[in-house]
Design an enzyme around this catalytic site. Structure first.
Site, PDB file in Angstrom:
ATOM      1  N   SER A   1       0.841  -1.177   0.000  1.00 17.28           N
ATOM      2  CA  SER A   1       0.000   0.000   0.000  1.00 17.28           C
ATOM      3  C   SER A   1       0.888   1.244   0.000  1.00 17.28           C
ATOM      4  O   SER A   1       1.955   1.248   0.581  1.00 17.28           O
ATOM      5  CB  SER A   1      -0.908  -0.025   1.222  1.00 17.28           C
ATOM      6  OG  SER A   1      -1.936   0.916   1.047  1.00 17.28           O
TER       7      SER A   1
ATOM      8  N   SER B   1       5.866   3.496   0.982  1.00 14.73           N
ATOM      9  CA  SER B   1       5.144   2.239   0.809  1.00 14.73           C
ATOM     10  C   SER B   1       5.589   1.245   1.867  1.00 14.73           C
ATOM     11  O   SER B   1       6.673   1.354   2.441  1.00 14.73           O
ATOM     12  CB  SER B   1       5.367   1.656  -0.594  1.00 14.73           C
ATOM     13  OG  SER B   1       6.709   1.260  -0.761  1.00 14.73           O
ATOM     14  N   CYS B   2       4.693   0.266   2.119  1.00 12.45           N
ATOM     15  CA  CYS B   2       4.989  -0.835   3.030  1.00 12.45           C
ATOM     16  C   CYS B   2       4.169  -2.024   2.545  1.00 12.45           C
ATOM     17  O   CYS B   2       3.724  -2.036   1.409  1.00 12.45           O
ATOM     18  CB  CYS B   2       4.676  -0.452   4.478  1.00 12.45           C
ATOM     19  SG  CYS B   2       2.930  -0.131   4.796  1.00 12.45           S
ATOM     20  N   LEU B   3       3.958  -2.991   3.400  1.00 15.80           N
ATOM     21  CA  LEU B   3       3.226  -4.183   2.967  1.00 15.80           C
ATOM     22  C   LEU B   3       1.707  -3.963   2.970  1.00 15.80           C
ATOM     23  O   LEU B   3       1.036  -4.277   2.005  1.00 15.80           O
ATOM     24  CB  LEU B   3       3.613  -5.367   3.859  1.00 15.80           C
ATOM     25  CG  LEU B   3       3.368  -6.757   3.292  1.00 15.80           C
ATOM     26  CD1 LEU B   3       4.058  -6.950   1.952  1.00 15.80           C
ATOM     27  CD2 LEU B   3       3.847  -7.808   4.278  1.00 15.80           C
TER      28      LEU B   3
ATOM     29  N   GLY C   1       0.062  -0.877   4.400  1.00 19.08           N
ATOM     30  CA  GLY C   1      -0.386   0.511   4.425  1.00 19.08           C
ATOM     31  C   GLY C   1      -0.293   1.184   5.782  1.00 19.08           C
ATOM     32  O   GLY C   1      -0.324   2.400   5.866  1.00 19.08           O
TER      33      GLY C   1
END
Length: 100
Positions: free
Chosen positions: A1, A80-82, A84
């Site tokens: 996300s 971004s990350c995994l 959100g």
């Protein structure tokens, strides 16, 4: 996300379009997640736990550590990350430091 101040949630296609311009993409996942799930092309990895310190570094030190020009407070940045959650935290951190 993905998160950006103007648009709290971005699609992958929107990110691809933004990356055609001069946007810095910071992936705030942990290094082991990058190793396990892969690096997003043209992003730099600054784990969330390092982000506050990184965004306050001397620009030369930032370039040395992350091999990337440090963003100015007005430069477009996307986090971004995994899922959100961390990218939203990163956005709050950056904005608290004066990033627009």
């Amino acid at each position: 996300s993905l998160c950006a101040a103007g648009e709290p949630n971005l699609s992958y296609q929107e990110l691809k379009n933004l990356k055609k311009g001069n946007v810095l993409h910071i992936d705030v996942r942990e290094r082991w997640e990058i190793d396990r799930f892969g690096k997003i092309p043209e992003s730099i990895n600054i784990p969330l736990g390092e982000l506050m310190e990184a965004l306050q570094m001397d620009p030369m030190e930032f370039k040395e550590q992350y091999n990337q020009k440090m963003p100015s407070k007005s430069d477009p940045v996307v986090f971004s990350c995994l899922a959100g959650t961390r990218s939203k935290q990163a956005l709050v951190f950056a904005m608290s430091l004066g990033f627009s």
